[in-house]
Design a protein around this motif. Structure first.
Motif, PDB file in Angstrom:
ATOM      1  N   VAL A   1      27.082  43.520  40.316  1.00 30.60           N
ATOM      2  CA  VAL A   1      28.083  43.382  41.371  1.00 30.60           C
ATOM      3  C   VAL A   1      27.386  43.131  42.701  1.00 30.60           C
ATOM      4  CG1 VAL A   1      29.894  44.609  42.633  1.00 30.60           C
ATOM      5  CG2 VAL A   1      29.629  44.962  40.169  1.00 30.60           C
ATOM      6  N   ARG A   2      27.814  42.110  43.400  1.00 38.41           N
ATOM      7  CA  ARG A   2      27.273  41.803  44.727  1.00 38.41           C
ATOM      8  C   ARG A   2      28.378  41.263  45.611  1.00 38.41           C
ATOM      9  NH1 ARG A   2      21.567  43.053  45.471  1.00 38.41           N
ATOM     10  NH2 ARG A   2      21.186  43.953  43.430  1.00 38.41           N
TER      11      ARG A   2
ATOM     12  N   LYS B   1      38.181  38.086  45.382  1.00 38.25           N
ATOM     13  CA  LYS B   1      38.432  38.441  46.778  1.00 38.25           C
ATOM     14  C   LYS B   1      38.039  39.892  47.050  1.00 38.25           C
ATOM     15  CE  LYS B   1      42.057  38.209  50.211  1.00 38.25           C
ATOM     16  NZ  LYS B   1      42.591  37.114  50.918  1.00 38.25           N
ATOM     17  N   THR B   2      38.311  40.765  46.075  1.00 39.39           N
ATOM     18  CA  THR B   2      38.026  42.195  46.261  1.00 39.39           C
ATOM     19  C   THR B   2      37.319  42.773  45.031  1.00 39.39           C
ATOM     20  OG1 THR B   2      40.098  42.954  45.259  1.00 39.39           O
ATOM     21  CG2 THR B   2      40.135  42.483  47.649  1.00 39.39           C
ATOM     22  N   PHE B   3      36.662  43.917  45.233  1.00 36.43           N
ATOM     23  CA  PHE B   3      36.040  44.614  44.112  1.00 36.43           C
ATOM     24  C   PHE B   3      37.109  45.087  43.132  1.00 36.43           C
ATOM     25  CE2 PHE B   3      32.753  45.266  47.457  1.00 36.43           C
ATOM     26  CZ  PHE B   3      31.744  44.555  46.838  1.00 36.43           C
ATOM     27  N   LYS B   4      38.252  45.541  43.638  1.00 32.44           N
ATOM     28  CA  LYS B   4      39.325  46.003  42.757  1.00 32.44           C
ATOM     29  C   LYS B   4      39.789  44.869  41.841  1.00 32.44           C
ATOM     30  CE  LYS B   4      43.662  48.463  42.535  1.00 32.44           C
ATOM     31  NZ  LYS B   4      44.725  49.147  43.239  1.00 32.44           N
ATOM     32  N   GLU B   5      39.927  43.674  42.396  1.00 35.43           N
ATOM     33  CA  GLU B   5      40.311  42.513  41.593  1.00 35.43           C
ATOM     34  C   GLU B   5      39.269  42.274  40.488  1.00 35.43           C
ATOM     35  OE1 GLU B   5      40.553  37.833  42.601  1.00 35.43           O
ATOM     36  OE2 GLU B   5      41.596  39.118  44.047  1.00 35.43           O
ATOM     37  N   MET B   6      37.989  42.385  40.854  1.00 35.74           N
ATOM     38  CA  MET B   6      36.911  42.226  39.879  1.00 35.74           C
ATOM     39  C   MET B   6      37.020  43.274  38.777  1.00 35.74           C
ATOM     40  SD  MET B   6      32.795  42.719  40.470  1.00 35.74           S
ATOM     41  CE  MET B   6      32.626  41.459  41.707  1.00 35.74           C
TER      42      MET B   6
ATOM     43  N   ILE C   1      35.447  51.896  42.649  1.00 34.61           N
ATOM     44  CA  ILE C   1      35.555  51.405  44.033  1.00 34.61           C
ATOM     45  C   ILE C   1      34.772  52.301  44.989  1.00 34.61           C
ATOM     46  CG2 ILE C   1      37.176  51.004  45.932  1.00 34.61           C
ATOM     47  CD1 ILE C   1      39.159  50.005  43.738  1.00 34.61           C
ATOM     48  N   ALA C   2      34.879  53.612  44.833  1.00 34.08           N
ATOM     49  CA  ALA C   2      34.143  54.532  45.708  1.00 34.08           C
ATOM     50  C   ALA C   2      32.636  54.312  45.557  1.00 34.08           C
ATOM     51  CB  ALA C   2      34.517  55.979  45.393  1.00 34.08           C
ATOM     52  N   GLY C   3      32.169  54.140  44.325  1.00 33.87           N
ATOM     53  CA  GLY C   3      30.750  53.892  44.089  1.00 33.87           C
ATOM     54  C   GLY C   3      30.276  52.600  44.739  1.00 33.87           C
TER      55      GLY C   3
END
Length: 118
Positions: free
Chosen positions: A27-28, A66-71, A91-93
């Motif tokens: 993840v980046r 667009k977002t980490f949540k989407e990923m 998400i917190a991590g």
């Protein structure tokens, strides 16, 4: 023609997870450096606490979000070696490393990788 090698730091936990073959997606942020990555390139990961520890992986796929949540809604948590984590923990991590402002500015990138012992 040689493959292009990108260098990136990793915390030991994630470095080991890739080395053990458990983590297949990195993840980046999709920042300017990451936008230069192409499928077929190599990434050399360096343990940020022990820079002599390195491993190389092949980039097999790139997915932009667009977002980490989407990923995290799209990719199984097991691919990040986080199969027992909740969405909130994921998400917190991630926000321990990147800020919501960075996420908003750059978007996110899921880099599918393949590690082979050299």
């Amino acid at each position: 023609m040689d493959d292009f090698v990108h260098r990136m730091g990793l915390y030991k936990e994630y470095f080991n997870s890739i080395h053990e073959g458990k983590k297949t997606v990195e993840v980046r942020l999709n920042d300017e450096r990451r936008r230069k990555i192409e499928v077929g390139d190599l990434i050399e990961f360096v343990d940020i606490n022990n820079p002599s520890e390195k491993l190389k992986v092949n980039v097999t796929a790139l997915r932009k979000y667009k977002t980490f949540k989407e990923m995290y809604n799209d990719i199984p948590f097991a691919d990040f070696d986080c199969k027992d984590w909740s969405m909130q923990e994921m998400i917190a991590g991630t926000y321990d490393i990147y800020t919501p402002e960075q996420e908003s500015k750059w978007g996110t990138l899921a880099i599918t990788i393949e590690y082979h012992e050299e």
